[in-house]
Design a protein around this motif. Structure first.
Motif, PDB file in Angstrom:
ATOM      1  N   UNK A 205       0.835  -1.209   0.000  1.00  0.00           N
ATOM      2  CA  UNK A 205       0.000   0.000   0.000  1.00  0.00           C
ATOM      3  C   UNK A 205       0.866   1.253   0.000  1.00  0.00           C
ATOM      4  N   UNK A 206       2.015   1.194   0.655  1.00  0.00           N
ATOM      5  CA  UNK A 206       2.905   2.355   0.723  1.00  0.00           C
ATOM      6  C   UNK A 206       3.521   2.682  -0.636  1.00  0.00           C
ATOM      7  N   UNK A 207       3.524   1.713  -1.536  1.00  0.00           N
ATOM      8  CA  UNK A 207       4.038   1.945  -2.884  1.00  0.00           C
ATOM      9  C   UNK A 207       2.937   2.344  -3.867  1.00  0.00           C
ATOM     10  N   UNK A 208       1.721   2.517  -3.376  1.00  0.00           N
ATOM     11  CA  UNK A 208       0.607   2.855  -4.260  1.00  0.00           C
ATOM     12  C   UNK A 208       0.812   4.222  -4.893  1.00  0.00           C
ATOM     13  N   UNK A 209       0.455   4.325  -6.165  1.00  0.00           N
ATOM     14  CA  UNK A 209       0.559   5.594  -6.891  1.00  0.00           C
ATOM     15  C   UNK A 209      -0.449   5.589  -8.022  1.00  0.00           C
ATOM     16  N   UNK A 210      -0.855   6.772  -8.427  1.00  0.00           N
ATOM     17  CA  UNK A 210      -1.764   6.908  -9.563  1.00  0.00           C
ATOM     18  C   UNK A 210      -1.728   8.343 -10.044  1.00  0.00           C
ATOM     19  N   UNK A 211      -2.133   8.552 -11.268  1.00  0.00           N
ATOM     20  CA  UNK A 211      -2.241   9.891 -11.848  1.00  0.00           C
ATOM     21  C   UNK A 211      -3.699  10.139 -12.189  1.00  0.00           C
ATOM     22  N   UNK A 212      -4.308  11.083 -11.486  1.00  0.00           N
ATOM     23  CA  UNK A 212      -5.728  11.360 -11.671  1.00  0.00           C
ATOM     24  C   UNK A 212      -6.074  11.955 -13.013  1.00  0.00           C
ATOM     25  N   UNK A 213      -5.079  12.319 -13.811  1.00  0.00           N
ATOM     26  CA  UNK A 213      -5.363  12.839 -15.150  1.00  0.00           C
ATOM     27  C   UNK A 213      -5.942  11.760 -16.052  1.00  0.00           C
ATOM     28  N   UNK A 214      -5.637  10.492 -15.742  1.00  0.00           N
ATOM     29  CA  UNK A 214      -6.215   9.371 -16.483  1.00  0.00           C
ATOM     30  C   UNK A 214      -6.186   8.148 -15.574  1.00  0.00           C
ATOM     31  N   UNK A 215      -7.349   7.731 -15.153  1.00  0.00           N
ATOM     32  CA  UNK A 215      -7.454   6.538 -14.324  1.00  0.00           C
ATOM     33  C   UNK A 215      -8.712   5.779 -14.746  1.00  0.00           C
ATOM     34  N   UNK A 216      -8.573   4.460 -14.937  1.00  0.00           N
ATOM     35  CA  UNK A 216      -9.676   3.657 -15.440  1.00  0.00           C
ATOM     36  C   UNK A 216      -9.964   2.458 -14.555  1.00  0.00           C
ATOM     37  N   UNK A 217     -11.243   2.075 -14.499  1.00  0.00           N
ATOM     38  CA  UNK A 217     -11.679   0.973 -13.644  1.00  0.00           C
ATOM     39  C   UNK A 217     -12.556   0.008 -14.438  1.00  0.00           C
ATOM     40  N   UNK A 218     -12.438  -1.275 -14.131  1.00  0.00           N
ATOM     41  CA  UNK A 218     -13.534  -2.175 -14.426  1.00  0.00           C
ATOM     42  C   UNK A 218     -14.653  -1.853 -13.439  1.00  0.00           C
ATOM     43  N   UNK A 219     -15.897  -1.888 -13.908  1.00  0.00           N
ATOM     44  CA  UNK A 219     -17.009  -1.436 -13.065  1.00  0.00           C
ATOM     45  C   UNK A 219     -17.063  -2.184 -11.736  1.00  0.00           C
ATOM     46  N   UNK A 220     -16.827  -3.487 -11.753  1.00  0.00           N
ATOM     47  CA  UNK A 220     -16.898  -4.246 -10.508  1.00  0.00           C
ATOM     48  C   UNK A 220     -15.854  -3.756  -9.503  1.00  0.00           C
ATOM     49  N   UNK A 221     -14.676  -3.412 -10.005  1.00  0.00           N
ATOM     50  CA  UNK A 221     -13.633  -2.905  -9.112  1.00  0.00           C
ATOM     51  C   UNK A 221     -14.034  -1.554  -8.539  1.00  0.00           C
ATOM     52  N   UNK A 222     -14.620  -0.698  -9.381  1.00  0.00           N
ATOM     53  CA  UNK A 222     -15.041   0.627  -8.914  1.00  0.00           C
ATOM     54  C   UNK A 222     -16.115   0.505  -7.830  1.00  0.00           C
ATOM     55  N   UNK A 223     -17.038  -0.437  -8.023  1.00  0.00           N
ATOM     56  CA  UNK A 223     -18.089  -0.649  -7.027  1.00  0.00           C
ATOM     57  C   UNK A 223     -17.505  -1.226  -5.739  1.00  0.00           C
ATOM     58  N   UNK A 224     -16.542  -2.123  -5.874  1.00  0.00           N
ATOM     59  CA  UNK A 224     -15.976  -2.774  -4.697  1.00  0.00           C
ATOM     60  C   UNK A 224     -15.305  -1.778  -3.765  1.00  0.00           C
ATOM     61  N   UNK A 225     -14.652  -0.763  -4.319  1.00  0.00           N
ATOM     62  CA  UNK A 225     -13.962   0.212  -3.450  1.00  0.00           C
ATOM     63  C   UNK A 225     -14.890   1.337  -3.007  1.00  0.00           C
ATOM     64  N   UNK A 226     -16.148   1.312  -3.478  1.00  0.00           N
ATOM     65  CA  UNK A 226     -17.083   2.362  -3.093  1.00  0.00           C
ATOM     66  C   UNK A 226     -16.961   3.614  -3.929  1.00  0.00           C
ATOM     67  N   UNK A 227     -16.351   3.480  -5.117  1.00  0.00           N
ATOM     68  CA  UNK A 227     -16.194   4.639  -5.986  1.00  0.00           C
ATOM     69  C   UNK A 227     -15.369   5.728  -5.330  1.00  0.00           C
ATOM     70  N   UNK A 228     -15.621   6.945  -5.737  1.00  0.00           N
ATOM     71  CA  UNK A 228     -14.875   8.073  -5.178  1.00  0.00           C
ATOM     72  C   UNK A 228     -15.327   8.453  -3.770  1.00  0.00           C
ATOM     73  N   UNK A 229     -16.396   7.819  -3.289  1.00  0.00           N
ATOM     74  CA  UNK A 229     -16.812   8.107  -1.907  1.00  0.00           C
ATOM     75  C   UNK A 229     -15.747   7.651  -0.916  1.00  0.00           C
ATOM     76  N   UNK A 230     -14.899   6.711  -1.335  1.00  0.00           N
ATOM     77  CA  UNK A 230     -13.844   6.224  -0.454  1.00  0.00           C
ATOM     78  C   UNK A 230     -12.730   7.251  -0.266  1.00  0.00           C
TER      79      UNK A 230
END
Length: 379
Positions: A205-230
């Motif tokens: 988790x400490x190595x997690x990184x992402x660029x919000x300029x382009x980020x994509x999800x499979x719908x099931x993954x997006x639902x599993x994390x609670x979307x951006x509400x998380x």
């Protein structure tokens, strides 16, 4: 001075090892060009708040994809400029474009997560791509993203940055240099195996990184994390999303966007300073010790050798020259990769001093309680 050089050499050896590794392991979205057996329905979601200068280029580039099974959703986040008029004109001519008006932001949400959550709720695709309004895509981008998401739950793309002004050329490449020289891209995707197994997931988790300029999800993954509400109260929502993804045992893959995804992040010194001011300290988790440690290390590694080269003993000058040469070599390799002017790398000590000033301002904000503003909102 000898101690400073020992510290600088030790630090630089680590960054060189990570840099070389990333040259081979940092994936390119441009390589995802195999044919798809089917074309999953893709929703391309774009939050837009006062984006009159860039929104038309962004939307037109998405509509011009060589992928057929997709929709484009733009959320007008209470813009006060010409953004709504431009979107209305574009929407009247393109059936694939859907424009929605943003609802008032709840007090316990920050602006971008709230806009993205509304977009995610409105989307219908098996794949959901979130891109910023200052991004524009090459015609194959959605196809390649859909292919990449066949093998991963989440993807994030670091766009090829267009830089025009002096300050953009001075500052923006350093962001990518830090990414390539400090963070092993492989550990974003998989947890480091050298960490004892009971602690491996948390270390990952400490190595997690992402660029919000382009980020994509499979719908099931997006639902599993609670979307951006998380991440509804997170200023650096992209990195926090990556952490939530990894905590949920989902796979995130990081790509560069050369020849596929483009962005011009900022256009002036004021925009650069204010844009980075809101997330520079936050990106360190508001950890004062880590923040100060990195500031000191940057000074020792990138600025002290310049002084030693000018005023040190001959053997010290030789080591300092070797250090500066190695730093320049890394920068030139990165400049060549992303098509930036390598001559600006010579000014890297000035870049570091600029970031030191930014860091001081961030600490001042932290201790005085002063909040940065972005797009007319406090963050």
């Amino acid at each position: 001075m000898d101690i400073l050089l020992i510290v600088a050499v030790s630090y630089l050896l680590y960054t060189v090892a990570v840099f070389v590794r990333n040259l081979f392991e940092f994936r390119s979205l441009n390589e995802c060009n195999k044919s798809l057996e089917d074309e999953p329905f893709v929703s391309v979601c774009i939050p837009a708040r006062n984006e009159e200068n860039v929104i038309e280029r962004c939307v037109r580039s998405v509509l011009n994809q060589n992928y057929t099974n997709f929709e484009v959703i733009v959320l007008d986040d209470n813009s006060t400029d010409a953004t709504p008029d431009l979107l209305s004109t574009l929407g009247s001519k393109n059936k694939a474009l859907r424009v929605i008006n943003g609802e008032p932001k709840p007090d316990d949400w920050l602006g971008k997560p709230w806009a993205c959550q509304q977009l995610g709720n409105a989307s219908r695709g098996e794949i959901i791509l979130f891109i910023d309004a200052d991004v524009w895509l090459e015609p194959s981008a959605v196809f390649k993203a859909a292919q990449a998401l066949k093998r991963s739950d989440v993807i994030t793309v670091w766009p090829k940055q267009e830089i025009k002004t002096f300050w953009e050329k001075l500052i923006i490449p350093m962001i990518y240099y830090g990414l390539y020289s400090l963070l092993p891209a492989k550990y974003v995707e998989e947890n480091p195996k050298w960490v004892p197994k009971p602690f491996r997931k948390q270390a990952g988790v400490q190595f997690a990184a992402a660029c919000g300029q382009f980020i994509g999800f499979n719908r099931q993954a997006y639902k599993k994390i609670g979307g951006h509400s998380s991440v509804k109260q997170q200023i650096v929502e992209d990195v926090e999303l990556a952490k939530v993804v990894k905590r949920n045992d989902l796979r995130i893959t990081m790509f560069d966007g050369i020849d596929t995804v483009n962005c011009r992040m900022y256009t002036s010194h004021h925009e650069i300073f204010e844009g980075l001011r809101k997330n520079f300290f936050v990106g360190f988790g508001r950890n004062i010790v880590l923040f100060l440690f990195m500031a000191i290390m940057q000074f020792i590694v990138y600025i002290a050798p310049v002084y030693i080269l000018a005023f040190g003993e001959p053997h010290q000058q030789l080591t300092a020259a070797a250090l500066l040469g190695l730093i320049l070599l890394q920068r030139w390799v990165l400049d060549l990769k992303f098509g930036w002017n390598p001559l600006m790398s010579i000014l890297q000590p000035l870049t570091i001093l600029w970031f030191e000033v930014l860091g001081i301002r961030c600490l001042w904000d932290h201790y005085t309680g002063k909040k940065a503003t972005w797009k007319g909102r406090e963050v």
